[in-house]
Motif scaffolding. Structure first.
Motif, mmCIF file in Angstrom:
data_model
loop_
_atom_site.group_PDB
_atom_site.id
_atom_site.type_symbol
_atom_site.label_atom_id
_atom_site.label_comp_id
_atom_site.label_asym_id
_atom_site.label_seq_id
_atom_site.Cartn_x
_atom_site.Cartn_y
_atom_site.Cartn_z
ATOM 1 N N GLY A 128 0.727 -1.073 0.098
ATOM 2 C CA GLY A 128 -0.024 0.149 0.110
ATOM 3 C C GLY A 128 0.869 1.403 0.040
ATOM 4 N N ARG A 129 0.203 2.399 0.316
ATOM 5 C CA ARG A 129 0.928 3.728 0.498
ATOM 6 C C ARG A 129 0.471 4.237 1.864
ATOM 7 N NH1 ARG A 129 0.829 7.184 -4.309
ATOM 8 N NH2 ARG A 129 -0.625 8.274 -3.164
ATOM 9 N N LEU A 130 1.674 4.610 2.315
ATOM 10 C CA LEU A 130 1.387 5.133 3.680
ATOM 11 C C LEU A 130 1.892 6.802 3.650
ATOM 12 C CD1 LEU A 130 1.300 4.549 6.951
ATOM 13 C CD2 LEU A 130 3.610 4.804 6.943
ATOM 14 N N ARG A 131 0.698 7.584 4.238
ATOM 15 C CA ARG A 131 0.630 8.836 4.443
ATOM 16 C C ARG A 131 1.609 9.226 5.800
ATOM 17 N NH1 ARG A 131 -3.933 13.506 5.201
ATOM 18 N NH2 ARG A 131 -2.464 15.524 5.144
ATOM 19 N N LEU A 132 2.658 9.876 5.791
ATOM 20 C CA LEU A 132 3.613 10.200 6.992
ATOM 21 C C LEU A 132 3.381 11.817 7.193
ATOM 22 C CD1 LEU A 132 5.080 9.361 9.474
ATOM 23 C CD2 LEU A 132 7.182 9.560 7.909
#
Length: 187
Positions: A128-132
């Protein structure tokens, strides 16, 4: 008791070699012949206190160090934690100084409130893609990317997009308290 003595020879060889000693070196120091030591290390000679005491004395170890200890079960068996739709799977024992978790953020997750605490955190995106959000930075990390940061900087994370984001997260005890212990309920 015989089972506990089964690995004495292997352990003895390992300790001797870790000292950089040959069989002759240990024989000269302990007064036990090199051939007896060889037979003891290969399991062809039964270990006895009469043999082990002078050998362990010269190696600077205890007889108990050569006797098999019960090997603890290395598996981590801790309950999964669910908090605000986030699934947190502990991957390290609770007593560990470094805490490791597999965290699954739900898709289209709202970015939680920014938090700060002592310590540092390391994350690795499995899928997936992680927003940090880290201070003023708003980052998107994708599969295979990692980040390490000082947790005294305000930070938060969530999935970015319509797929869950799975990460491995590693932090110290303070980070574990802030991320998984406060207001968490267990399955």
């Amino acid at each position: 008791m015989l089972e506990e003595l089964a690995h004495v020879g292997t352990r003895l060889r390992s300790v001797r070699k870790s000292r950089g000693w040959t069989l002759d070196d240990l024989a000269d120091r302990s007064g036990v012949s090199a051939s007896t030591l060889s037979r003891l290390e290969s399991g062809k000679r039964q270990a006895s206190l009469e043999l082990l005491i002078p050998i362990t004395r010269q190696l600077g170890i205890k007889v108990d160090d050569l006797i098999a200890q019960d090997t603890p079960d290395p598996r981590v068996r801790r309950p999964v934690i669910r908090r605000d739709g986030v699934l947190i799977v502990p991957l390290s024992p609770e007593s560990s100084a470094v805490h490791t978790y597999k965290i699954t953020f739900p898709p289209d997750g709202e970015l939680p409130e920014l938090r700060t605490h002592e310590g540092s955190e390391w994350i690795y995106v499995l899928s997936g893609r992680l927003r940090l959000r880290l201070g003023d930075q708003d980052l998107i990390l994708t599969r295979g990317e990692a980040a390490e940061y000082d947790t005294r900087i305000p930070h938060a994370a969530s999935a970015a997009g319509n797929r869950p984001a799975q990460v491995i997260s590693i932090f110290n005890d303070e980070g574990a308290r802030m991320h998984v212990r406060l207001s968490a309920h267990q399955d």
